[in-house]
Design a protein around this motif. Structure first.
Motif, PDB file in Angstrom:
ATOM      1  N   ALA A 116       1.391  -1.115   0.294  1.00 57.91           N
ATOM      2  CA  ALA A 116      -0.048  -0.185  -0.178  1.00 57.91           C
ATOM      3  C   ALA A 116       0.676   1.648  -0.200  1.00 57.91           C
ATOM      4  O   ALA A 116       0.421   1.874  -0.722  1.00 57.91           O
ATOM      5  CB  ALA A 116      -1.533   0.564   1.208  1.00 57.91           C
ATOM      6  N   ARG A 117       1.785   1.122   1.142  1.00 56.21           N
ATOM      7  CA  ARG A 117       2.960   2.534   1.135  1.00 56.21           C
ATOM      8  C   ARG A 117       3.724   3.022  -0.432  1.00 56.21           C
ATOM      9  O   ARG A 117       3.684   3.900  -1.112  1.00 56.21           O
ATOM     10  CB  ARG A 117       3.860   2.658   1.690  1.00 56.21           C
ATOM     11  N   GLU A 118       3.878   1.972  -1.048  1.00 53.25           N
ATOM     12  CA  GLU A 118       4.913   1.778  -2.487  1.00 53.25           C
ATOM     13  C   GLU A 118       3.677   1.906  -3.119  1.00 53.25           C
ATOM     14  O   GLU A 118       4.235   3.107  -3.987  1.00 53.25           O
ATOM     15  CB  GLU A 118       5.474  -0.105  -2.601  1.00 53.25           C
ATOM     16  N   GLU A 119       3.065   1.505  -3.520  1.00 56.91           N
ATOM     17  CA  GLU A 119       1.630   2.053  -4.721  1.00 56.91           C
ATOM     18  C   GLU A 119       0.894   3.829  -4.354  1.00 56.91           C
ATOM     19  O   GLU A 119       1.337   4.516  -4.740  1.00 56.91           O
ATOM     20  CB  GLU A 119       0.883   1.473  -4.681  1.00 56.91           C
ATOM     21  N   ALA A 120       0.958   3.756  -3.147  1.00 55.88           N
ATOM     22  CA  ALA A 120       1.101   5.650  -2.528  1.00 55.88           C
ATOM     23  C   ALA A 120       2.189   6.127  -3.283  1.00 55.88           C
ATOM     24  O   ALA A 120       1.912   7.109  -3.439  1.00 55.88           O
ATOM     25  CB  ALA A 120       0.501   5.417  -1.295  1.00 55.88           C
ATOM     26  N   ALA A 121       3.630   5.516  -2.923  1.00 59.11           N
ATOM     27  CA  ALA A 121       3.938   6.940  -3.801  1.00 59.11           C
ATOM     28  C   ALA A 121       4.035   6.791  -5.061  1.00 59.11           C
ATOM     29  O   ALA A 121       4.967   7.469  -5.688  1.00 59.11           O
ATOM     30  CB  ALA A 121       5.407   6.069  -2.402  1.00 59.11           C
ATOM     31  N   ALA A 122       3.929   5.589  -5.368  1.00 63.05           N
ATOM     32  CA  ALA A 122       4.009   5.709  -6.878  1.00 63.05           C
ATOM     33  C   ALA A 122       3.006   6.241  -7.684  1.00 63.05           C
ATOM     34  O   ALA A 122       3.515   7.007  -8.942  1.00 63.05           O
ATOM     35  CB  ALA A 122       3.617   4.127  -7.496  1.00 63.05           C
ATOM     36  N   THR A 123       2.243   6.190  -6.767  1.00 67.45           N
ATOM     37  CA  THR A 123       0.760   7.377  -7.341  1.00 67.45           C
ATOM     38  C   THR A 123       1.281   9.130  -6.514  1.00 67.45           C
ATOM     39  O   THR A 123       1.168   9.889  -8.056  1.00 67.45           O
ATOM     40  CB  THR A 123      -0.052   6.786  -7.500  1.00 67.45           C
ATOM     41  N   ALA A 124       2.215   9.448  -6.050  1.00 69.73           N
ATOM     42  CA  ALA A 124       2.278  10.516  -5.397  1.00 69.73           C
ATOM     43  C   ALA A 124       3.199  10.978  -6.619  1.00 69.73           C
ATOM     44  O   ALA A 124       3.895  12.348  -6.583  1.00 69.73           O
ATOM     45  CB  ALA A 124       3.043  10.290  -4.198  1.00 69.73           C
ATOM     46  N   GLN A 125       4.412  10.268  -7.341  1.00 64.38           N
ATOM     47  CA  GLN A 125       5.366  10.603  -8.103  1.00 64.38           C
ATOM     48  C   GLN A 125       4.960  11.518  -9.287  1.00 64.38           C
ATOM     49  O   GLN A 125       5.495  12.017 -10.365  1.00 64.38           O
ATOM     50  CB  GLN A 125       6.468   9.390  -8.044  1.00 64.38           C
ATOM     51  N   ARG A 126       3.574  10.232  -9.632  1.00 64.36           N
ATOM     52  CA  ARG A 126       2.972  10.321 -11.249  1.00 64.36           C
ATOM     53  C   ARG A 126       2.480  12.266 -11.244  1.00 64.36           C
ATOM     54  O   ARG A 126       2.360  13.001 -12.324  1.00 64.36           O
ATOM     55  CB  ARG A 126       2.555   9.358 -11.413  1.00 64.36           C
ATOM     56  N   GLN A 127       1.983  12.274 -10.123  1.00 65.59           N
ATOM     57  CA  GLN A 127       1.293  13.712  -9.698  1.00 65.59           C
ATOM     58  C   GLN A 127       1.923  14.769 -10.396  1.00 65.59           C
ATOM     59  O   GLN A 127       3.490  15.325  -9.882  1.00 65.59           O
ATOM     60  CB  GLN A 127      -0.271  14.051  -9.150  1.00 65.59           C
TER      61      GLN A 127
END
Length: 68
Positions: free
Chosen positions: A57-68
């Motif tokens: 979950a933390r890894e996915e949240a970090a990935a979406t934060a980097q995309r934005q």
């Protein structure tokens, strides 16, 4: 006197160690987030896959934060 200390000090140390143990177990439980669901059909040997859901979950949240 157990361990050469007074009873009140012994009981405080015992209580602190038990609370510390429970807190550590809760931290590990929250980090690994075990899957507590019971499947209808048990998996065959070698089929069971485990994941670190908290880490995922933390890894996915970090990935979406980097995309934005």
């Amino acid at each position: 006197m157990p361990a050469g200390v007074s009873w009140p000090r012994y009981l405080r140390m015992f209580g602190a160690s038990v609370l510390s143990m429970f807190a550590g177990a809760e931290v590990v439980h929250q980090y690994y987030r075990p899957d507590l669901t019971i499947p209808e059909i048990p998996p065959k040997p070698g089929e069971l896959k485990t994941e670190l859901l908290g880490f995922k979950a933390r890894e996915e949240a970090a990935a979406t934060a980097q995309r934005q």
